[in-house]
Write a protein that holds these residues in place. Sequence first.
Motif, PDB file in Angstrom:
ATOM      1  N   LYS A 106      42.986  33.783  18.396  1.00 40.05           N
ATOM      2  CA  LYS A 106      42.549  33.291  19.717  1.00 40.05           C
ATOM      3  C   LYS A 106      43.426  32.142  20.215  1.00 40.05           C
ATOM      4  CE  LYS A 106      39.003  36.038  20.142  1.00 40.05           C
ATOM      5  NZ  LYS A 106      38.978  37.080  21.211  1.00 40.05           N
ATOM      6  N   GLN A 107      44.518  31.907  19.525  1.00 35.97           N
ATOM      7  CA  GLN A 107      45.335  30.741  19.844  1.00 35.97           C
ATOM      8  C   GLN A 107      45.894  30.786  21.261  1.00 35.97           C
ATOM      9  OE1 GLN A 107      48.842  30.118  17.362  1.00 35.97           O
ATOM     10  NE2 GLN A 107      48.456  27.925  17.371  1.00 35.97           N
ATOM     11  N   LEU A 108      46.279  31.964  21.738  1.00 36.60           N
ATOM     12  CA  LEU A 108      46.860  32.052  23.071  1.00 36.60           C
ATOM     13  C   LEU A 108      45.804  31.789  24.145  1.00 36.60           C
ATOM     14  CD1 LEU A 108      49.803  32.544  23.784  1.00 36.60           C
ATOM     15  CD2 LEU A 108      49.224  34.897  24.346  1.00 36.60           C
ATOM     16  N   GLU A 109      44.596  32.315  23.950  1.00 38.14           N
ATOM     17  CA  GLU A 109      43.509  32.024  24.890  1.00 38.14           C
ATOM     18  C   GLU A 109      43.199  30.535  24.903  1.00 38.14           C
ATOM     19  OE1 GLU A 109      43.574  34.518  22.741  1.00 38.14           O
ATOM     20  OE2 GLU A 109      42.303  36.212  23.378  1.00 38.14           O
ATOM     21  N   GLN A 110      43.208  29.927  23.711  1.00 40.68           N
ATOM     22  CA  GLN A 110      42.941  28.488  23.624  1.00 40.68           C
ATOM     23  C   GLN A 110      44.045  27.681  24.290  1.00 40.68           C
ATOM     24  OE1 GLN A 110      42.572  28.139  19.382  1.00 40.68           O
ATOM     25  NE2 GLN A 110      40.520  29.057  19.317  1.00 40.68           N
ATOM     26  N   LEU A 111      45.273  28.143  24.169  1.00 38.78           N
ATOM     27  CA  LEU A 111      46.375  27.448  24.822  1.00 38.78           C
ATOM     28  C   LEU A 111      46.222  27.513  26.342  1.00 38.78           C
ATOM     29  CD1 LEU A 111      49.129  26.033  24.799  1.00 38.78           C
ATOM     30  CD2 LEU A 111      50.199  28.295  24.674  1.00 38.78           C
ATOM     31  N   ALA A 112      45.860  28.688  26.858  1.00 37.92           N
ATOM     32  CA  ALA A 112      45.666  28.818  28.304  1.00 37.92           C
ATOM     33  C   ALA A 112      44.598  27.836  28.791  1.00 37.92           C
ATOM     34  CB  ALA A 112      45.275  30.249  28.654  1.00 37.92           C
ATOM     35  N   ALA A 113      43.528  27.703  28.020  1.00 36.38           N
ATOM     36  CA  ALA A 113      42.457  26.779  28.411  1.00 36.38           C
ATOM     37  C   ALA A 113      42.948  25.334  28.357  1.00 36.38           C
ATOM     38  CB  ALA A 113      41.256  26.974  27.495  1.00 36.38           C
ATOM     39  N   SER A 114      43.690  24.987  27.311  1.00 35.91           N
ATOM     40  CA  SER A 114      44.155  23.604  27.177  1.00 35.91           C
ATOM     41  C   SER A 114      45.163  23.230  28.256  1.00 35.91           C
ATOM     42  CB  SER A 114      44.760  23.386  25.787  1.00 35.91           C
ATOM     43  OG  SER A 114      45.969  24.116  25.637  1.00 35.91           O
ATOM     44  N   LEU A 115      45.903  24.228  28.748  1.00 35.47           N
ATOM     45  CA  LEU A 115      46.876  23.984  29.819  1.00 35.47           C
ATOM     46  C   LEU A 115      46.228  23.994  31.198  1.00 35.47           C
ATOM     47  CD1 LEU A 115      49.856  26.231  28.584  1.00 35.47           C
ATOM     48  CD2 LEU A 115      49.769  23.728  28.592  1.00 35.47           C
ATOM     49  N   GLY A 116      44.948  24.371  31.243  1.00 32.41           N
ATOM     50  CA  GLY A 116      44.248  24.429  32.523  1.00 32.41           C
ATOM     51  C   GLY A 116      44.633  25.627  33.372  1.00 32.41           C
ATOM     52  N   ILE A 117      45.052  26.718  32.735  1.00 35.43           N
ATOM     53  CA  ILE A 117      45.477  27.911  33.488  1.00 35.43           C
ATOM     54  C   ILE A 117      44.696  29.160  33.063  1.00 35.43           C
ATOM     55  CG2 ILE A 117      47.801  26.997  33.881  1.00 35.43           C
ATOM     56  CD1 ILE A 117      48.782  28.955  31.694  1.00 35.43           C
ATOM     57  N   ALA A 118      43.566  28.951  32.387  1.00 33.55           N
ATOM     58  CA  ALA A 118      42.795  30.104  31.927  1.00 33.55           C
ATOM     59  C   ALA A 118      42.384  31.010  33.079  1.00 33.55           C
ATOM     60  CB  ALA A 118      41.548  29.630  31.175  1.00 33.55           C
ATOM     61  N   ASP A 119      42.265  30.442  34.276  1.00 35.82           N
ATOM     62  CA  ASP A 119      41.833  31.235  35.428  1.00 35.82           C
ATOM     63  C   ASP A 119      42.918  32.171  35.950  1.00 35.82           C
ATOM     64  OD1 ASP A 119      43.092  28.739  36.091  1.00 35.82           O
ATOM     65  OD2 ASP A 119      42.647  29.118  38.200  1.00 35.82           O
ATOM     66  N   VAL A 120      44.168  31.935  35.557  1.00 38.33           N
ATOM     67  CA  VAL A 120      45.248  32.794  36.063  1.00 38.33           C
ATOM     68  C   VAL A 120      45.809  33.720  34.978  1.00 38.33           C
ATOM     69  CG1 VAL A 120      45.879  31.061  37.783  1.00 38.33           C
ATOM     70  CG2 VAL A 120      47.142  31.162  35.615  1.00 38.33           C
ATOM     71  N   VAL A 121      45.309  33.599  33.751  1.00 33.23           N
ATOM     72  CA  VAL A 121      45.817  34.413  32.652  1.00 33.23           C
ATOM     73  C   VAL A 121      44.847  35.552  32.358  1.00 33.23           C
ATOM     74  CG1 VAL A 121      46.586  34.447  30.251  1.00 33.23           C
ATOM     75  CG2 VAL A 121      47.004  32.421  31.656  1.00 33.23           C
ATOM     76  N   ARG A 122      45.370  36.767  32.302  1.00 33.98           N
ATOM     77  CA  ARG A 122      44.558  37.946  31.973  1.00 33.98           C
ATOM     78  C   ARG A 122      45.141  38.618  30.737  1.00 33.98           C
ATOM     79  NH1 ARG A 122      43.925  41.842  37.025  1.00 33.98           N
ATOM     80  NH2 ARG A 122      42.691  42.947  35.444  1.00 33.98           N
ATOM     81  N   PHE A 123      44.257  38.973  29.819  1.00 36.49           N
ATOM     82  CA  PHE A 123      44.674  39.625  28.585  1.00 36.49           C
ATOM     83  C   PHE A 123      44.272  41.096  28.612  1.00 36.49           C
ATOM     84  CE2 PHE A 123      44.383  35.149  27.526  1.00 36.49           C
ATOM     85  CZ  PHE A 123      45.527  34.946  26.745  1.00 36.49           C
ATOM     86  N   PHE A 124      45.232  41.944  28.254  1.00 35.33           N
ATOM     87  CA  PHE A 124      45.011  43.385  28.195  1.00 35.33           C
ATOM     88  C   PHE A 124      45.322  43.875  26.781  1.00 35.33           C
ATOM     89  CE2 PHE A 124      46.133  42.362  32.524  1.00 35.33           C
ATOM     90  CZ  PHE A 124      45.330  43.173  33.324  1.00 35.33           C
ATOM     91  N   PRO A 125      44.578  44.845  26.272  1.00 44.59           N
ATOM     92  CA  PRO A 125      44.927  45.413  24.969  1.00 44.59           C
ATOM     93  C   PRO A 125      46.206  46.233  25.086  1.00 44.59           C
ATOM     94  CG  PRO A 125      43.188  46.703  25.993  1.00 44.59           C
ATOM     95  CD  PRO A 125      43.395  45.503  26.872  1.00 44.59           C
ATOM     96  N   PRO A 126      46.825  46.574  23.959  1.00 45.31           N
ATOM     97  CA  PRO A 126      48.007  47.447  24.020  1.00 45.31           C
ATOM     98  C   PRO A 126      47.714  48.704  24.819  1.00 45.31           C
ATOM     99  CG  PRO A 126      47.718  46.601  21.808  1.00 45.31           C
ATOM    100  CD  PRO A 126      46.491  46.185  22.580  1.00 45.31           C
ATOM    101  N   GLN A 127      48.692  49.135  25.607  1.00 50.21           N
ATOM    102  CA  GLN A 127      48.493  50.228  26.546  1.00 50.21           C
ATOM    103  C   GLN A 127      49.310  51.456  26.145  1.00 50.21           C
ATOM    104  OE1 GLN A 127      46.476  49.758  29.698  1.00 50.21           O
ATOM    105  NE2 GLN A 127      45.807  48.214  28.207  1.00 50.21           N
ATOM    106  N   PRO A 128      48.752  52.660  26.365  1.00 48.99           N
ATOM    107  CA  PRO A 128      49.565  53.873  26.176  1.00 48.99           C
ATOM    108  C   PRO A 128      50.688  53.893  27.208  1.00 48.99           C
ATOM    109  CG  PRO A 128      47.475  54.409  27.219  1.00 48.99           C
ATOM    110  CD  PRO A 128      47.388  52.965  26.811  1.00 48.99           C
ATOM    111  N   PRO A 129      51.748  54.655  26.953  1.00 46.97           N
ATOM    112  CA  PRO A 129      52.947  54.592  27.810  1.00 46.97           C
ATOM    113  C   PRO A 129      52.685  54.773  29.297  1.00 46.97           C
ATOM    114  CG  PRO A 129      53.415  55.848  25.840  1.00 46.97           C
ATOM    115  CD  PRO A 129      51.941  55.574  25.819  1.00 46.97           C
ATOM    116  N   GLU A 130      51.851  55.735  29.663  1.00 47.13           N
ATOM    117  CA  GLU A 130      51.633  55.984  31.090  1.00 47.13           C
ATOM    118  C   GLU A 130      50.937  54.808  31.770  1.00 47.13           C
ATOM    119  OE1 GLU A 130      48.446  57.847  28.577  1.00 47.13           O
ATOM    120  OE2 GLU A 130      50.645  57.886  28.635  1.00 47.13           O
ATOM    121  N   ARG A 131      50.019  54.141  31.047  1.00 46.49           N
ATOM    122  CA  ARG A 131      49.361  52.964  31.610  1.00 46.49           C
ATOM    123  C   ARG A 131      50.305  51.758  31.592  1.00 46.49           C
ATOM    124  NH1 ARG A 131      45.365  52.291  34.675  1.00 46.49           N
ATOM    125  NH2 ARG A 131      44.543  50.500  33.524  1.00 46.49           N
ATOM    126  N   LEU A 132      51.128  51.688  30.561  1.00 46.05           N
ATOM    127  CA  LEU A 132      52.064  50.579  30.467  1.00 46.05           C
ATOM    128  C   LEU A 132      53.048  50.598  31.626  1.00 46.05           C
ATOM    129  CD1 LEU A 132      53.025  48.166  28.846  1.00 46.05           C
ATOM    130  CD2 LEU A 132      54.396  49.716  27.444  1.00 46.05           C
TER     131      LEU A 132
END
Length: 444
Positions: A286-312
């Motif tokens: 969860k370190q990256l999510e925590q970093l976004a929060a500590s930087l005050g940018i959690a509202d602009v960061v979106r996390f997606f799971p790995p995507q199959p090629p067509e979705r990627l």
Amino acid sequence: MPARRFARPGTPRRVATLSVHTSPLDQPGAGDAGGMNVYIVEVSRRLAARGIAVDIFTRATSSDLPPVVEMCPGVTVRHVSAGPFEGLGKEELPAQLCAFTAAVLREEAQHEPGYYDVVHSHYWLSGQVGWLARDRWSVPLIHTAHTLAKVKNEALATGDRPEPRARVIGEEQVVAEADRLIANTDEEARQLVRLYGADPARTLVVPPGVDLDRFAPGDRAAARRAVGVDQDALVLLFVGRIQPLKAPDVLLHAAAEMLAADPALRSRLQVHVVGAPSGSGLEAPKQLEQLAASLGIADVVRFFPPQPPERLADHYRAADVAVVPSHNESFGLVALEAQACGTPVVAAAVGGLRTAVRDGVSGVLVDGHDPRDYATAVRAVLARRELLSAGARRHADLFSWDRTADTLVAAYTSAAEDMAGAVRPARPRAVGPLRALPGIQVAR
């Protein structure tokens, strides 16, 4: 003991591909699955299309996996039982190489002698298995390292663990034994020579490719709807495994720099992270999510799971800029896929990224990992996005998996011819400066 049989020269009929630690059936972007998985899948498909059968041996990681899976006509994935199915880290796999090798040799032993014409190993663990198979079957060993321990250890991210000495020794052994070493770039070939004493006469540069049909420019508005992005959003994209080596934290810090310089940008800026924790990143998932929060940018960061090629492909098309700030990359397929979709790239000027991205034409290369420099580079790309977008696709057009497969077939054939004629270039006893060595072959 049976008489030693030498490989027949000519185009191979069947290739034994070894991928011990990760399966080509795994989704890239999580665990140990990444560019190497894509490489094996794409090359195997194209070899099969040329009438060359491919058997891919990989370690079974679940009791639910069938022993044999047809990935596509002409390509078979064989799941090998070697150690416990789950909970075995990559660093623990050397203890299972004997079991893995035994399964590979037993498969070949069920057929008439000469069943496989060549062994192609991927990553050093597979190279150890391929070394023994080569000697047992008297066929050439072609080896692609994908990453090199000595190179990674020269460019470690802060706090990241160095690669162990056991891996370094294992790589040195495979480099000494392989009949052909396949490097992704000129720089990787030089690293093999400089750091591992590789014989330039057996080192061949074969750039990876990109699926130019799947990853292509398209309807950007439709892609944004598919991803769920406002049409006026400014999207910065990271794709890859979330671990210190890939440096996604640099992108988050750069986004924070951009917002500090222009607070009005917050209404439009979005940072998309597509991937999952991997390697040492699993120690703090969860370190990256925590970093976004500590930087005050959690509202602009979106996390997606790995995507199959067509979705990627939709994620690439929806982005304004793809950012690849890795500390090291043997090539950088993500950068190439993004450019094939017409999305310019800001990337670290390291390793294969210097080849995958053409600085000033398809994107911008950045020296070092200072977030301020990445923020500056992103702004520079945005100012010239239309021109760089066109250059990105033109640059990607220079790479194709068909060209990669054709050159590998030529490498297989020449290695078999050398073995049939008992020709094997002598290995240098010592390695001096690269300029003092014979020229490395470069395949285009």
